[in-house]
Scaffold this active site. Sequence first.
Site, PDB file in Angstrom:
ATOM      1  CB  SER A  79      -0.859  -0.056   1.053  1.00  0.00           C
ATOM      2  OG  SER A  79      -1.950   0.761   0.949  1.00  0.00           O
ATOM      3  CG  ASP A 242      -4.444  -2.785   0.738  1.00  0.00           C
ATOM      4  OD1 ASP A 242      -3.242  -2.859   0.597  1.00  0.00           O
ATOM      5  OD2 ASP A 242      -4.896  -2.166   1.796  1.00  0.00           O
TER       6      ASP A 242
END
Length: 399
Positions: A79, A242
């Site tokens: 991320s 993610d």
Amino acid sequence: MKSAVVDEERGAGQAPAPGAGMARALNKKLNLVLEGGGVKGIALVGALKALEARIAEFNRENARGLALSLDESRYAGTSAGAVVAALLAAGYTPAELETIVASTEFSRFADHGVLARIPVVGRPLSVAHGVLWKLGMFQGDYFLDFLRSKLRDKGVRTFGDLLADHKEPEGSLRRYKLYVTASDITRGRMLFLPSDLNWRQYGVSPDDMDVALAVRMSMGVPFVFRPVTTTGENGVVSYLVDGGLLSNFPLEVFDPSIARSEPLPLDRPATVGIRILRDRYHSIRFPGKALRAIYALASTAVEAHDYRVSRNAVDELKWARAIEVNTEAVPVFKWDISQLEKEILFNEGYQATYRTVTAEYLERMLDVDEILRETYRAAMGGGGRAEQPVDLLQHLRRP
């Protein structure tokens, strides 16, 4: 952006004068692993600048013939950590990253669709449409264009431009300077990009994978950013989100137990991980007990894997060291972050790292190979050859 540090500390980050100290026989490289955390990732930049300063200071004053080096490091992240790691791998310095942070309008990353242009009701309609039909409130296109532009300025487009060892086979965990995590929710597994990619399942080879797109996959928080989809030669559409869903702190990418046919070299990189999410304890109580429990369940699902890996790597095996930065002052998704809040996060990262990374801390990094050899001997009951390839974590994992 200005670091809240005294003048002496700033001086520690300056490069040593030519000829200063004894000549270095060998530079020991560092692997860097960066945790994800939305806008809290700004703290990573401050931490990196402090780490750079501490290493320069250590190398200037250390009397041993072995120095630590951030040159030609390899990077891994999830991320926000993947964003910073990608820029570092492309050749940006911590000072250049500080400039990027100061000048970037993070609110533009929260890019709604065309429905948001409708007066009054546009924004809620866009959010509802994005979540229900596109699986994410924001498109993520602005971020993708932003990162592609930054990487292009350094001559980087694909992972083929970020080779650390071209002799390693394509897809090897030793071939590239950069690794980022993503979660394949179609197949229910974690991916280390680019190594886990292939034409059959994802329609792209590791060397040809777009670096910015891989990072966009890694930061695709479910129902916040829309998933990235790929179609393999087998016709299956994969939804990639993610990486923090399965591993927000991917230390295991640089696990030294990955077998090699030759002995451990003395200049084998040591690993430093920087963590920026500090809310590890969950208080399940009234008021809002049910909501607190839901949050605790989600957080545990995300962090339990990372906790186990980092416990083995840092607390027991000692092949990695971790730096903890307290970033609780700013929420993860505060897109309208002010310059003051940017400075707060940057300074938290700088100060925490400068305090943690002492001369003793770095001295330990120089000794990591001997620590590994001793660990191997202990795991094998005192016998065997220390340089023999072995899965060290397998010997030390607890039930």
